[in-house]
Scaffold this active site. Structure first.
Site, short mmCIF file in Angstrom:
data_model
loop_
_atom_site.label_atom_id
_atom_site.label_comp_id
_atom_site.label_asym_id
_atom_site.label_seq_id
_atom_site.Cartn_x
_atom_site.Cartn_y
_atom_site.Cartn_z
N ASN A 1 44.57 -8.28 -21.71
CA ASN A 1 43.96 -8.67 -22.88
C ASN A 1 42.73 -9.64 -22.82
O ASN A 1 42.09 -9.75 -23.83
CB ASN A 1 45.15 -10.10 -23.37
CG ASN A 1 45.30 -11.02 -22.52
OD1 ASN A 1 46.13 -10.74 -21.60
ND2 ASN A 1 45.02 -12.27 -22.78
N GLN B 1 53.68 -11.43 -24.93
CA GLN B 1 52.24 -11.74 -24.71
C GLN B 1 51.97 -12.78 -23.57
O GLN B 1 52.64 -13.73 -23.84
CB GLN B 1 51.71 -12.06 -26.07
CG GLN B 1 51.63 -10.92 -26.89
CD GLN B 1 50.81 -11.28 -28.35
OE1 GLN B 1 51.25 -10.65 -29.24
NE2 GLN B 1 49.80 -11.64 -28.23
N THR C 1 32.25 -20.78 -21.65
CA THR C 1 33.22 -21.43 -20.70
C THR C 1 34.66 -21.16 -20.80
O THR C 1 35.47 -21.50 -20.17
CB THR C 1 32.84 -22.74 -20.74
OG1 THR C 1 33.10 -23.36 -22.22
CG2 THR C 1 31.41 -23.27 -20.11
N GLY C 2 34.94 -20.29 -21.72
CA GLY C 2 36.28 -20.05 -22.13
C GLY C 2 36.84 -18.81 -21.07
O GLY C 2 36.01 -18.07 -20.44
N HIS D 1 49.14 -8.39 -21.86
CA HIS D 1 50.13 -8.34 -22.76
C HIS D 1 50.80 -6.65 -22.72
O HIS D 1 50.46 -5.82 -22.48
CB HIS D 1 49.54 -8.25 -24.46
CG HIS D 1 48.79 -9.48 -24.67
ND1 HIS D 1 49.22 -10.77 -23.92
CD2 HIS D 1 48.05 -9.79 -25.54
CE1 HIS D 1 48.45 -11.61 -24.49
NE2 HIS D 1 47.41 -11.25 -25.69
N ARG E 1 37.62 -9.88 -39.46
CA ARG E 1 38.47 -8.64 -39.14
C ARG E 1 38.65 -7.92 -40.39
O ARG E 1 38.58 -6.45 -40.24
CB ARG E 1 39.54 -8.84 -38.20
CG ARG E 1 39.01 -9.21 -36.93
CD ARG E 1 40.29 -9.50 -36.11
NE ARG E 1 39.85 -10.13 -34.77
CZ ARG E 1 40.59 -10.77 -34.02
NH1 ARG E 1 41.67 -11.26 -34.38
NH2 ARG E 1 40.28 -11.10 -32.89
N VAL F 1 37.96 -15.88 -22.20
CA VAL F 1 37.15 -14.54 -22.61
C VAL F 1 35.68 -14.36 -22.13
O VAL F 1 35.31 -13.62 -21.56
CB VAL F 1 37.33 -14.38 -23.95
CG1 VAL F 1 36.62 -12.95 -24.50
CG2 VAL F 1 38.78 -14.19 -24.47
N CYS G 1 43.95 -9.08 -29.84
CA CYS G 1 44.13 -8.40 -28.31
C CYS G 1 45.33 -7.40 -28.41
O CYS G 1 45.33 -6.22 -27.79
CB CYS G 1 44.16 -9.21 -27.22
SG CYS G 1 45.18 -10.42 -27.84
N SER H 1 30.47 -29.39 -22.26
CA SER H 1 30.05 -28.28 -21.25
C SER H 1 28.66 -28.39 -20.92
O SER H 1 28.13 -27.56 -20.11
CB SER H 1 30.56 -26.67 -21.43
OG SER H 1 31.88 -26.73 -21.63
N ARG I 1 55.67 -14.77 -26.90
CA ARG I 1 54.83 -15.65 -26.11
C ARG I 1 55.83 -15.59 -24.66
O ARG I 1 56.96 -16.23 -24.90
CB ARG I 1 54.38 -16.88 -26.36
CG ARG I 1 53.20 -17.57 -25.28
CD ARG I 1 52.06 -16.50 -25.36
NE ARG I 1 51.26 -17.12 -26.23
CZ ARG I 1 50.13 -16.52 -26.83
NH1 ARG I 1 49.61 -15.61 -26.26
NH2 ARG I 1 49.32 -16.90 -27.86
#
Ligand SMILES: NC(=O)c1ccc[n+]([C@@H]2O[C@H](COP(=O)([O-])OP(=O)(O)OC[C@H]3O[C@@H](n4cnc5c(N)ncnc54)[C@H](OP(=O)(O)O)[C@@H]3O)[C@@H](O)[C@H]2O)c1
Length: 334
Positions: A316, A162, A16-17, A247, A104, A19, A135, A45, A240
């Site tokens: 992004n 960004q 639901t985000g 971005h 990562r 991304v 991103c 949700s 930002r």
């Protein structure tokens, strides 16, 4: 993007985000064959349904054995959830493509941008966690890779601009709300540290003892890993800005060899995933929704002829997140 060889059973954590929504839109746009979609989100949700491939798939919460039977799970709901649940997905026999920061820099986990180091994966790969980079890192390394291969790189400096969608739905909604109520000058920031409307905020994430923010550290540590040059010198300053999506980055790159503007431009122009502007320049507003990484304003430094400047812009939510994740899946399932 190529179609998967067979219909896949796909889990999506963070469905639901912003991304997650982009991930669904890309699957729909390409008509990827879907045997099952299992969307996950928070308890808030529950009751929602996600539409894909002509069906409505009810949102679920994470619980024991929730990944059994899935081929792939895309994680996009934060570091803690990925740390706990991505290994569960692999134990259940699925590939876990993780969009968070959790794995990562883990030396046992591949950090992949397919155009750059997709050779690390192939259809024979075993189910494992594969990390999707930050991103702002993704668009930077796509622009650097052809330069690295052709000329070698001594060092890189990047300043980012960004968009608020990089802070998820709360960031996006905060800028929209402040814009609709622009005459109020006492907005209380929630997603950001200060009012974002009419402003630029030189803080993304938290600051370390050395003065760099966590977003800057991600760019500086992830880029050398993806490019396969552990001692590459990358210095980042992230900001930002009140753009809704995509971005932008001003990049200074010092090459090991001399070149001309024509050769520099052609080298970028012949690389998969890059689109070059030679007359005009790309902007965040104009390229949002597009897939490539866009490069413009290529020019040589006045003081060092091996140093070049360029302006690098990408969506992004697409190349910086969902599209890159789906391109990782393409290297495994196509
Ligand atoms: N936005 C970007 O440009 C971008 C780019 C690269 C990487 N990322 C990373 O991607 C991740 C998601 O970012 P986003 O921008 O899409 O954020 P977002 O819009 O805030 O969405 C967060 C998602 O996580 C879900 N969630 C929250 N708690 C959960 C729980 N306990 N169990 C399952 N799901 C839960 C939310 O569900 P509810 O709606 O139910 O709360 C929502 O679907 C983050 O790790 C972010 O750092 C984002």
């Amino acid at each position: 993007m190529k179609l998967w060889k067979k219909p896949l059973k796909v889990g999506l954590v963070g469905a639901t985000g912003v991304v997650g929504e982009t991930f669904i839109n890309i699957l729909e746009e390409y008509g990827q064959p879907i045997a099952e979609l299992r969307p996950f989100a928070s308890v808030n949700s529950l009751g929602m349904k996600i539409e894909l491939a002509g069906k409505q798939w009810p949102v679920q919460v994470l619980k024991a054995d929730c990944f059994y039977g899935l081929d792939m799970v895309f994680f996009s709901s934060g570091d803690d959830i990925s740390l706990e649940w991505a290994p569960e997905a692999v134990r259940a026999g699925a590939f876990a493509i993780d969009n968070s920061n959790a794995f990562r820099m883990n030396p046992e986990v591949h950090l992949v941008v397919p155009e750059v180091n997709g050779h690390l994966l192939n259809p024979q790969s075993k189910p494992q966690i594969i990390a999707n980079p930050n991103c702002s890192t993704i668009q930077l390394v796509v622009a650097l890779k052809p330069l690295l291969d052709k000329f070698g790189i001594d060092d890189v400096t990047v300043s980012t601009y960004q968009a608020v969608s990089g802070a998820g739905l709360p960031g996006y909604e905060e800028l929209i709300h402040q814009t609709q109520n622009y005459q109020e000058m006492d907005h209380v920031p929630k997603a950001f540290t200060k009012q974002i409307l009419f402003n630029c905020i030189p803080q993304i994430g938290t600051f370390g003892d050395d003065g760099f923010s966590s977003e800057e550290s991600k760019i500086m540590t992830e880029s050398p890993k993806i490019l396969g040059v552990p001692d590459l010198k990358v210095s980042a300053f992230t900001v930002r800005i009140p753009a809704l999506n995509s971005h932008s980055e001003a990049v200074w790159v010092t090459l090991k060899k001399d070149t001309t503007k024509e050769e520099f431009t052609n080298t970028l122009g012949s690389f998969e995933g890059l689109a070059i502007f030679t007359e005009d320049y790309p902007t965040a507003l104009e390229i949002s929704g597009e897939e490539p990484v866009f490069v413009g304003r290529i020019h040589q430094d006045r003081h060092n002829k091996k140093r070049w400047l360029m302006w690098v812009v990408a969506d992004n939510l697409k190349k910086g997140a969902a599209l890159n994740g789906l391109q990782i899946a393409e290297t495994i399932f196509c």
